[in-house]
Write a protein that holds these residues in place. Structure first.
Motif, short mmCIF file in Angstrom:
data_model
loop_
_atom_site.label_atom_id
_atom_site.label_comp_id
_atom_site.label_asym_id
_atom_site.label_seq_id
_atom_site.Cartn_x
_atom_site.Cartn_y
_atom_site.Cartn_z
N GLY B 37 0.80 -1.27 0.11
CA GLY B 37 0.12 0.05 -0.12
C GLY B 37 0.92 1.28 0.11
O GLY B 37 0.26 2.23 0.39
N LYS B 38 2.21 1.06 -0.27
CA LYS B 38 2.98 2.42 -0.26
C LYS B 38 3.88 2.39 -1.61
O LYS B 38 4.15 1.36 -2.29
N VAL B 39 3.82 3.67 -2.09
CA VAL B 39 4.50 4.03 -3.14
C VAL B 39 6.03 4.38 -3.04
O VAL B 39 5.81 5.39 -2.06
N THR B 40 7.07 3.85 -3.33
CA THR B 40 8.33 4.42 -3.04
C THR B 40 9.17 4.69 -4.05
O THR B 40 9.42 4.13 -4.98
N GLY B 41 9.55 6.05 -3.89
CA GLY B 41 10.35 6.71 -5.03
C GLY B 41 11.78 6.36 -4.78
O GLY B 41 12.49 6.51 -3.75
N LEU B 42 12.43 6.05 -5.76
CA LEU B 42 13.87 5.58 -5.82
C LEU B 42 14.54 6.67 -6.71
O LEU B 42 14.38 6.65 -7.70
N LEU B 43 15.40 7.44 -6.00
CA LEU B 43 16.18 8.61 -6.75
C LEU B 43 17.31 8.34 -6.81
O LEU B 43 18.20 7.61 -6.00
N GLY B 44 18.10 9.13 -7.65
CA GLY B 44 19.50 9.10 -7.57
C GLY B 44 19.89 9.21 -9.23
O GLY B 44 19.27 9.12 -10.07
N HIS B 45 21.12 10.18 -9.32
CA HIS B 45 21.38 10.58 -10.80
C HIS B 45 22.01 9.11 -11.31
O HIS B 45 22.14 7.98 -10.70
N ASN B 46 22.14 9.31 -12.50
CA ASN B 46 23.07 7.88 -13.32
C ASN B 46 23.93 7.47 -12.92
O ASN B 46 24.88 8.28 -12.34
N GLU B 176 -3.17 10.07 -16.74
CA GLU B 176 -3.80 8.87 -17.01
C GLU B 176 -3.08 7.76 -15.84
O GLU B 176 -3.22 7.27 -15.17
N PHE B 177 -1.45 7.91 -16.00
CA PHE B 177 -0.46 7.03 -15.31
C PHE B 177 -0.56 7.41 -13.99
O PHE B 177 -0.60 6.30 -13.15
N THR B 178 -0.72 8.62 -13.89
CA THR B 178 -0.82 8.97 -12.26
C THR B 178 -1.99 8.47 -11.53
O THR B 178 -1.87 7.97 -10.47
N GLU B 179 -2.89 8.45 -12.35
CA GLU B 179 -4.27 7.99 -11.95
C GLU B 179 -4.20 6.27 -11.49
O GLU B 179 -4.40 5.90 -10.43
N TRP B 180 -3.50 5.77 -12.45
CA TRP B 180 -3.27 4.39 -12.43
C TRP B 180 -2.37 3.88 -11.16
O TRP B 180 -2.59 3.24 -10.53
N ILE B 181 -1.14 4.94 -11.05
CA ILE B 181 -0.34 4.54 -9.88
C ILE B 181 -1.05 4.58 -8.54
O ILE B 181 -0.80 3.82 -7.52
N ARG B 187 -5.34 -0.02 -3.89
CA ARG B 187 -5.62 -1.45 -3.87
C ARG B 187 -4.48 -2.20 -3.18
O ARG B 187 -4.15 -3.27 -3.16
N ASN B 188 -3.74 -1.64 -2.29
CA ASN B 188 -2.73 -2.11 -1.28
C ASN B 188 -1.61 -2.78 -2.03
O ASN B 188 -0.64 -3.58 -1.37
N LYS B 189 -1.12 -2.33 -3.10
CA LYS B 189 0.04 -2.80 -3.96
C LYS B 189 1.15 -1.86 -3.49
O LYS B 189 1.13 -0.75 -3.04
N ALA B 190 2.22 -2.68 -3.46
CA ALA B 190 3.62 -1.90 -3.13
C ALA B 190 4.14 -1.63 -4.67
O ALA B 190 4.18 -2.26 -5.25
N VAL B 191 4.72 -0.21 -4.52
CA VAL B 191 5.20 0.26 -5.97
C VAL B 191 6.60 0.67 -5.66
O VAL B 191 6.90 1.36 -4.66
N LEU B 192 7.43 0.43 -6.33
CA LEU B 192 8.89 0.75 -6.41
C LEU B 192 8.78 1.80 -7.64
O LEU B 192 8.89 1.20 -8.72
N LEU B 193 9.03 3.10 -7.42
CA LEU B 193 8.72 3.97 -8.77
C LEU B 193 10.36 4.63 -8.85
O LEU B 193 10.90 5.47 -7.80
N CYS B 194 10.88 4.28 -10.20
CA CYS B 194 12.06 5.03 -10.30
C CYS B 194 12.09 6.09 -11.39
O CYS B 194 11.42 5.63 -12.50
N GLN B 203 4.26 13.98 -5.62
CA GLN B 203 3.01 13.86 -5.69
C GLN B 203 2.45 12.39 -5.47
O GLN B 203 1.78 12.03 -4.68
N LEU B 204 3.52 11.46 -5.93
CA LEU B 204 2.94 10.17 -5.88
C LEU B 204 3.68 9.15 -4.78
O LEU B 204 2.82 8.11 -4.39
N CYS B 205 4.70 9.42 -4.37
CA CYS B 205 5.29 8.48 -3.17
C CYS B 205 4.96 8.77 -1.74
O CYS B 205 5.17 10.06 -1.45
#
Lengths: 253, 310
Positions: B37-46, B176-181, B187-194, B203-205
């Motif tokens: 149920g959590k969206v986790t943002g993974l950040l970092g430069h190349n 649309e993608f924002t809405e889907w995420i 729906r209690n899914k865990a999301v790793l967002l890179c 906004q999302l994480c």
């Protein structure tokens, strides 16, 4: 099995989409034309010259094509990165490799069907006699040879880049072809260890059971069974070696 | 705290980068937790180690040390039944059509009956129905992202890895993608967002983690999402001294920018901000703006990016 078939289908479709069969048909037709021409000019039996030349050309060119396709199906998925997507699915790497191999075999089988058809049509069109049983056995042997050279390429691609894999596959195949003449030509004073090794190599990897006899010479049922077993053993060996490498090696697309 | 679904413990990956065997540590003792149920943002430069981390989760590369646990057990290929992966742009089987790619993908999952209806409905939902017979390499970048999204989500995974999901999308597609995420989170899914777009990450994480040279340099685990928001009050027409006289009894703002007679103030606490607003408006001070503001948090992240780049 469902997963393996899915990967096999994906592999076959990818090869088909790259329009591999159209140029292939032209090459086969050209080879048949050359064989007809040679048969008409030869002093030997027309049918024997035609079929022997066709077999030789198909065995050599088909082996090259199967190695190129074998390297392509692995390296393409590494290069376009789609291997990452494949690996995100719940299937072990060994099954993925099996699916790739099966997909290649389906493509090679289609190539054999096209080859057989043009080969036979050429004979009918130019009124060249064909022994149907010999033709079937020769086509089966040729197809199995392609499977094996293709599996060598897949094995090499499982741990090296495309260029190296193709070069190494061709080298391994040529080494096998040369091993028999070298082994028979070794003189008595040769180093016993080297002689033994060359003879063993010639026995295992000359691929001689997959080289058809001259037109009209039919091998026995036992020999046919031994040939099938030999091909199966070699295919399995290359698959398992490839699967072992694929299992332990990092995949960096 | 939500149920952890994927736990990374002390993960290290060292590559032998070249023929001289000069070692390169891509991921260094990384520990992370991803919760349902959590969206986790993974950040970092190349080159920060994001892709290497994702590849280790997917089993493409093996760590030199450390563990990845999925639902409390060491991760295996079978766990990928409930993991979805949306690769970066164009990392799709280029010569297949979306229909073929989807059929092949679904056939790799036990228990999914692949029918024409299922394929057709899935493609329609993703807006790909019209393009189902085209080769993936002939599709636009945005449509390619839709194919990747479909492949990642169609088997209803519990844990999703989305690598640059919005690159190449037009504004409508992004919405649309924002809405889907967000629906995935509901729906209690865990999301790793890179991804690199900091505004979208914010906004999302629910959680944000940042890597630098393979090390974790920031994790928002101990920070509520609400703490990332500040309240911004902008006033003008009053000198600094007068402003201080009027609000002297109130707690000081967290951030402050003054230029002549204009003042920009940021408060962590909404109530505190409202007290300032009330005090200043009752004295007739010109209020230019009062709003929720994410920019201080985004600037913090950007500063970390910049510091990392140095």
């Amino acid at each position: 099995m469902k997963q393996v078939l899915a990967i096999a289908q994906e592999t076959f479709l990818s090869l088909k989409r790259d329009k591999i069969f159209q140029p292939l048909s032209i090459i086969i037709a050209a080879a048949v034309g050359v064989a007809v021409f040679a048969a008409d000019w030869s002093l030997e039996s027309r049918s024997q010259v035609y079929h022997d030349i066709v077999v030789f050309i198909f065995q050599v060119s088909g082996a090259f094509i199967s190695m190129i396709w074998g390297v392509k199906i692995i390296s393409d998925s590494k290069q376009d990165g789609s291997i990452e997507l494949s690996m995100s699915r719940p299937l072990p790497r060994s099954q993925w490799l099996l699916g790739r191999m099966l997909g290649l075999f389906i493509s090679l089988f289609a190539m054999a069907a096209i080859t057989g058809l043009i080969w036979r049509l050429g004979a009918v069109a130019f009124d060249i006699e064909t022994n149907t049983l010999w033709f079937s056995i020769a086509l089966a042997q040729t197809t199995l040879l392609w499977f094996i050279t293709g599996s060598v390429a897949i094995f090499m691609s499982s741990f090296t880049g495309p260029g190296t894999a193709l070069f190494a596959s061709i080298s391994i195949w040529i080494l096998g072809l040369l091993s028999r003449p070298i082994a028979t030509g070794l003189i008595g004073s040769a180093n016993p260890a080297a002689k033994q090794f060359t003879e063993l190599l010639a026995k295992l990897w000359s691929l001689s059971p997959l080289i058809p006899e001259s037109h009209g010479t039919i091998i026995s049922v036992l020999e046919r069974q031994q040939t099938a077993l030999y091909a199966f053993a070699i295919l399995s060996a290359f698959y398992f070696m490839g699967a072992a490498f694929a299992h332990f090696k990092d995949i960096n697309s | 705290m939500n149920e952890p679904i994927l736990v990374i413990k002390d993960l290290t990956k060292i590559f032998n980068a070249d023929v001289l065997k000069k070692k390169f540590c891509a991921v260094d003792s990384l520990s992370l937790t991803f919760e349902e149920g959590k969206v986790t943002g993974l950040l970092g430069h190349n080159g920060a180690g994001k892709t290497t981390t994702i590849r280790m989760i997917l089993g493409l590369i093996r760590p030199n040390s450390g563990q990845i646990e999925f639902r409390g057990k060491p991760i295996s290929y079978l766990d990928r039944r409930i993991i979805g992966y949306m690769p970066e742009t164009n990392r799709l089987p280029q010569s297949l059509t979306p229909e073929e790619a989807l059929r092949s993908h679904l056939n790799c999952y036990e228990g999914i009956k692949v029918t024409k209806e299922l394929i057709s409905n899935t493609l329609e939902k993703a807006g790909l129905e019209k393009h189902k017979k085209k080769k993936i390499k002939e599709l636009s970048k945005g449509l390619g992202r839709r194919v990747a999204w479909t492949l990642a989500t169609t088997h209803d995974p519990d844990f999703l890895i989305l690598d640059e999901p919005m690159s190449g999308l037009d504004p409508l597609g992004r919405a649309e993608f924002t809405e889907w995420i967000l629906q995935l989170r509901q729906r209690n899914k865990a999301v790793l967002l890179c991804m690199h777009e900091l505004e979208m990450i914010d906004q999302l994480c629910d959680e944000v983690v940042m890597l630098s040279r393979g090390r974790l340099i920031y994790a928002s685990h101990n920070e509520e999402k609400s703490e990332r928001v500040m309240w911004h009050l902008s006033v003008s027409g009053i000198g600094r001294e007068s402003l201080e006289n009027l609000t002297g009894a109130l707690p000081a703002p967290s951030l402050r920018e003054t230029q002549d007679l204009s003042h920009k103030l940021w408060f962590k606490d909404q109530q505190q901000a409202l007290k300032w607003l009330k005090a200043l408006s009752s004295e007739g001070v010109l209020i230019q703006e009062f709003k929720e503001d994410h920019s201080p948090y985004l600037n913090r992240l950007l500063a970390m990016y910049k510091g990392d780049a140095k």
